[in-house]
Write a protein that holds these residues in place. Structure first.
Motif, PDB file in Angstrom:
ATOM      1  N   ILE A  21       0.806  -1.228   0.000  1.00  0.00           N
ATOM      2  CA  ILE A  21       0.000   0.000   0.000  1.00  0.00           C
ATOM      3  C   ILE A  21       0.837   1.275   0.000  1.00  0.00           C
ATOM      4  O   ILE A  21       0.321   2.355   0.242  1.00  0.00           O
ATOM      5  CB  ILE A  21      -0.967   0.041   1.218  1.00  0.00           C
ATOM      6  N   GLY A  22       2.135   1.173  -0.281  1.00  0.00           N
ATOM      7  CA  GLY A  22       3.018   2.328  -0.212  1.00  0.00           C
ATOM      8  C   GLY A  22       2.939   3.285  -1.374  1.00  0.00           C
ATOM      9  O   GLY A  22       3.517   4.368  -1.337  1.00  0.00           O
ATOM     10  N   ASP A  23       2.222   2.921  -2.394  1.00  0.00           N
ATOM     11  CA  ASP A  23       2.017   3.789  -3.547  1.00  0.00           C
ATOM     12  C   ASP A  23       1.160   4.989  -3.141  1.00  0.00           C
ATOM     13  O   ASP A  23       0.187   4.834  -2.412  1.00  0.00           O
ATOM     14  CB  ASP A  23       1.315   2.950  -4.626  1.00  0.00           C
ATOM     15  N   ARG A  24       1.526   6.183  -3.600  1.00  0.00           N
ATOM     16  CA  ARG A  24       0.779   7.374  -3.156  1.00  0.00           C
ATOM     17  C   ARG A  24      -0.690   7.301  -3.509  1.00  0.00           C
ATOM     18  O   ARG A  24      -1.537   7.732  -2.728  1.00  0.00           O
ATOM     19  CB  ARG A  24       1.396   8.650  -3.693  1.00  0.00           C
ATOM     20  N   TRP A  25      -1.036   6.769  -4.686  1.00  0.00           N
ATOM     21  CA  TRP A  25      -2.449   6.717  -5.066  1.00  0.00           C
ATOM     22  C   TRP A  25      -3.213   5.731  -4.196  1.00  0.00           C
ATOM     23  O   TRP A  25      -4.355   5.977  -3.825  1.00  0.00           O
ATOM     24  CB  TRP A  25      -2.608   6.404  -6.547  1.00  0.00           C
ATOM     25  N   ALA A  26      -2.587   4.620  -3.849  1.00  0.00           N
ATOM     26  CA  ALA A  26      -3.255   3.655  -2.966  1.00  0.00           C
ATOM     27  C   ALA A  26      -3.569   4.316  -1.628  1.00  0.00           C
ATOM     28  O   ALA A  26      -4.688   4.202  -1.113  1.00  0.00           O
ATOM     29  CB  ALA A  26      -2.376   2.421  -2.768  1.00  0.00           C
ATOM     30  N   LEU A  27      -2.604   5.025  -1.066  1.00  0.00           N
ATOM     31  CA  LEU A  27      -2.836   5.690   0.216  1.00  0.00           C
ATOM     32  C   LEU A  27      -3.863   6.811   0.100  1.00  0.00           C
ATOM     33  O   LEU A  27      -4.662   7.022   1.019  1.00  0.00           O
ATOM     34  CB  LEU A  27      -1.517   6.219   0.783  1.00  0.00           C
ATOM     35  N   MET A  28      -3.882   7.522  -1.016  1.00  0.00           N
ATOM     36  CA  MET A  28      -4.878   8.586  -1.196  1.00  0.00           C
ATOM     37  C   MET A  28      -6.280   7.994  -1.353  1.00  0.00           C
ATOM     38  O   MET A  28      -7.252   8.567  -0.854  1.00  0.00           O
ATOM     39  CB  MET A  28      -4.515   9.459  -2.398  1.00  0.00           C
ATOM     40  N   ILE A  29      -6.392   6.852  -2.008  1.00  0.00           N
ATOM     41  CA  ILE A  29      -7.690   6.171  -2.125  1.00  0.00           C
ATOM     42  C   ILE A  29      -8.160   5.733  -0.741  1.00  0.00           C
ATOM     43  O   ILE A  29      -9.319   5.953  -0.363  1.00  0.00           O
ATOM     44  CB  ILE A  29      -7.597   4.966  -3.090  1.00  0.00           C
ATOM     45  N   ILE A  30      -7.259   5.146   0.036  1.00  0.00           N
ATOM     46  CA  ILE A  30      -7.609   4.716   1.390  1.00  0.00           C
ATOM     47  C   ILE A  30      -7.993   5.930   2.237  1.00  0.00           C
ATOM     48  O   ILE A  30      -8.982   5.892   2.977  1.00  0.00           O
ATOM     49  CB  ILE A  30      -6.450   3.920   2.025  1.00  0.00           C
ATOM     50  N   ARG A  31      -7.235   7.012   2.129  1.00  0.00           N
ATOM     51  CA  ARG A  31      -7.570   8.245   2.873  1.00  0.00           C
ATOM     52  C   ARG A  31      -8.981   8.701   2.534  1.00  0.00           C
ATOM     53  O   ARG A  31      -9.777   9.012   3.415  1.00  0.00           O
ATOM     54  CB  ARG A  31      -6.573   9.357   2.521  1.00  0.00           C
ATOM     55  N   ARG A  88      -9.525  -0.697   7.415  1.00  0.00           N
ATOM     56  CA  ARG A  88      -9.692   0.197   8.562  1.00  0.00           C
ATOM     57  C   ARG A  88      -8.452   0.190   9.457  1.00  0.00           C
ATOM     58  O   ARG A  88      -8.145   1.183  10.107  1.00  0.00           O
ATOM     59  CB  ARG A  88     -10.950  -0.172   9.356  1.00  0.00           C
ATOM     60  N   ALA A  89      -7.700  -0.909   9.438  1.00  0.00           N
ATOM     61  CA  ALA A  89      -6.481  -1.007  10.244  1.00  0.00           C
ATOM     62  C   ALA A  89      -5.360  -0.110   9.709  1.00  0.00           C
ATOM     63  O   ALA A  89      -4.373   0.117  10.400  1.00  0.00           O
ATOM     64  CB  ALA A  89      -6.004  -2.458  10.310  1.00  0.00           C
ATOM     65  N   VAL A  90      -5.534   0.439   8.526  1.00  0.00           N
ATOM     66  CA  VAL A  90      -4.553   1.377   7.954  1.00  0.00           C
ATOM     67  C   VAL A  90      -4.719   2.777   8.561  1.00  0.00           C
ATOM     68  O   VAL A  90      -3.842   3.623   8.439  1.00  0.00           O
ATOM     69  CB  VAL A  90      -4.683   1.430   6.404  1.00  0.00           C
ATOM     70  N   PHE A  91      -5.812   3.008   9.273  1.00  0.00           N
ATOM     71  CA  PHE A  91      -6.103   4.333   9.821  1.00  0.00           C
ATOM     72  C   PHE A  91      -4.948   4.953  10.602  1.00  0.00           C
ATOM     73  O   PHE A  91      -4.566   6.097  10.342  1.00  0.00           O
ATOM     74  CB  PHE A  91      -7.385   4.278  10.669  1.00  0.00           C
ATOM     75  N   PRO A  92      -4.323   4.249  11.553  1.00  0.00           N
ATOM     76  CA  PRO A  92      -3.216   4.879  12.281  1.00  0.00           C
ATOM     77  C   PRO A  92      -2.033   5.241  11.374  1.00  0.00           C
ATOM     78  O   PRO A  92      -1.327   6.211  11.638  1.00  0.00           O
ATOM     79  CB  PRO A  92      -2.796   3.832  13.315  1.00  0.00           C
ATOM     80  N   ILE A  93      -1.831   4.478  10.311  1.00  0.00           N
ATOM     81  CA  ILE A  93      -0.748   4.799   9.363  1.00  0.00           C
ATOM     82  C   ILE A  93      -1.048   6.122   8.674  1.00  0.00           C
ATOM     83  O   ILE A  93      -0.182   6.997   8.582  1.00  0.00           O
ATOM     84  CB  ILE A  93      -0.584   3.671   8.319  1.00  0.00           C
ATOM     85  N   VAL A  94      -2.277   6.279   8.205  1.00  0.00           N
ATOM     86  CA  VAL A  94      -2.675   7.509   7.525  1.00  0.00           C
ATOM     87  C   VAL A  94      -2.620   8.693   8.493  1.00  0.00           C
ATOM     88  O   VAL A  94      -2.141   9.773   8.142  1.00  0.00           O
ATOM     89  CB  VAL A  94      -4.073   7.355   6.877  1.00  0.00           C
ATOM     90  N   VAL A  95      -3.068   8.489   9.726  1.00  0.00           N
ATOM     91  CA  VAL A  95      -3.013   9.561  10.724  1.00  0.00           C
ATOM     92  C   VAL A  95      -1.563   9.938  11.013  1.00  0.00           C
ATOM     93  O   VAL A  95      -1.223  11.120  11.110  1.00  0.00           O
ATOM     94  CB  VAL A  95      -3.774   9.178  12.015  1.00  0.00           C
ATOM     95  N   SER A  96      -0.680   8.952  11.124  1.00  0.00           N
ATOM     96  CA  SER A  96       0.734   9.243  11.351  1.00  0.00           C
ATOM     97  C   SER A  96       1.334  10.045  10.204  1.00  0.00           C
ATOM     98  O   SER A  96       2.075  11.007  10.427  1.00  0.00           O
ATOM     99  CB  SER A  96       1.532   7.944  11.525  1.00  0.00           C
ATOM    100  N   GLY A 101       3.202  15.250   8.220  1.00  0.00           N
ATOM    101  CA  GLY A 101       3.070  16.321   7.230  1.00  0.00           C
ATOM    102  C   GLY A 101       2.692  17.650   7.860  1.00  0.00           C
ATOM    103  O   GLY A 101       3.239  18.706   7.501  1.00  0.00           O
ATOM    104  N   GLU A 102       1.755  17.618   8.819  1.00  0.00           N
ATOM    105  CA  GLU A 102       1.367  18.852   9.524  1.00  0.00           C
ATOM    106  C   GLU A 102       2.571  19.478  10.221  1.00  0.00           C
ATOM    107  O   GLU A 102       2.746  20.694  10.211  1.00  0.00           O
ATOM    108  CB  GLU A 102       0.290  18.555  10.578  1.00  0.00           C
ATOM    109  N   ARG A 103       3.391  18.637  10.802  1.00  0.00           N
ATOM    110  CA  ARG A 103       4.530  19.131  11.584  1.00  0.00           C
ATOM    111  C   ARG A 103       5.666  19.677  10.720  1.00  0.00           C
ATOM    112  O   ARG A 103       6.272  20.687  11.061  1.00  0.00           O
ATOM    113  CB  ARG A 103       5.059  17.998  12.465  1.00  0.00           C
ATOM    114  N   PHE A 104       5.945  19.022   9.591  1.00  0.00           N
ATOM    115  CA  PHE A 104       7.152  19.347   8.847  1.00  0.00           C
ATOM    116  C   PHE A 104       6.955  19.953   7.456  1.00  0.00           C
ATOM    117  O   PHE A 104       7.901  20.478   6.887  1.00  0.00           O
ATOM    118  CB  PHE A 104       8.029  18.096   8.694  1.00  0.00           C
TER     119      PHE A 104
END
Length: 151
Positions: A21-31, A88-96, A101-104
């Motif tokens: 799931i490390g592809d940016r589009w995969a993560l954006m779809i999950i988001r 749904r278990a990917v949620f903490p990864i997306v939040v992290s 991103g918010e911080r840096f």
């Protein structure tokens, strides 16, 4: 000469996760799925992704078990993509990723979105890594060990 291992066969869970799931589009779809986006057309509109690429990414996420296809909740002929327990278990990864991103990645005063909990409308707590005893851990406090699943 030894053959280089592919990420999907690596003993490293980070490597396997990135392969899956490390592809940016995969993560954006999950988001977007966390934001209750369910239909192909909604994903395409929000992401601005070409139909052929979106089709491939959605198919991959369904085959992996992150999303499942089900009949539209409104009874129409459309199909919807819904997160599975694995998704749904990917949620903490997306939040992290969001919190990093918010911080840096935003300049002081630059507009960006934040994640609020629904009950109190307050920003979610920053995710940290803790020991089983509750101590906050840094990279220096941890090490890797190879084990077999189920043992």
């Amino acid at each position: 000469m030894a053959r280089q291992q592919t990420l999907a066969q690596s003993e490293c869970p980070v490597a396997r996760t990135l392969e899956a799931i490390g592809d940016r589009w995969a993560l954006m779809i999950i988001r977007d799925a966390f934001d209750d986006v369910r239909r192909f057309s909604e994903f395409q509109k929000r992401l601005g992704l070409a139909k052929n690429i979106l089709t491939v990414k959605l198919k991959m996420l369904v085959e992996l078990g992150v999303l499942q296809i089900q009949p539209a909740s409104d009874g129409s002929a459309y199909k919807e993509y819904v997160l599975t327990d694995m998704g749904r278990a990917v949620f903490p990864i997306v939040v992290s990723l969001r919190q990093w991103g918010e911080r840096f990645l935003f300049a002081e005063g630059e507009e960006h979105s934040i994640l609020l909990d629904n009950e109190r409308a307050e920003p979610v707590e920053t995710i940290v890594v803790r020991s089983r005893a509750g101590a906050v851990l840094s990279p220096e406090d941890c090490h890797r060990q190879v084990v077999r699943r189920g043992q």
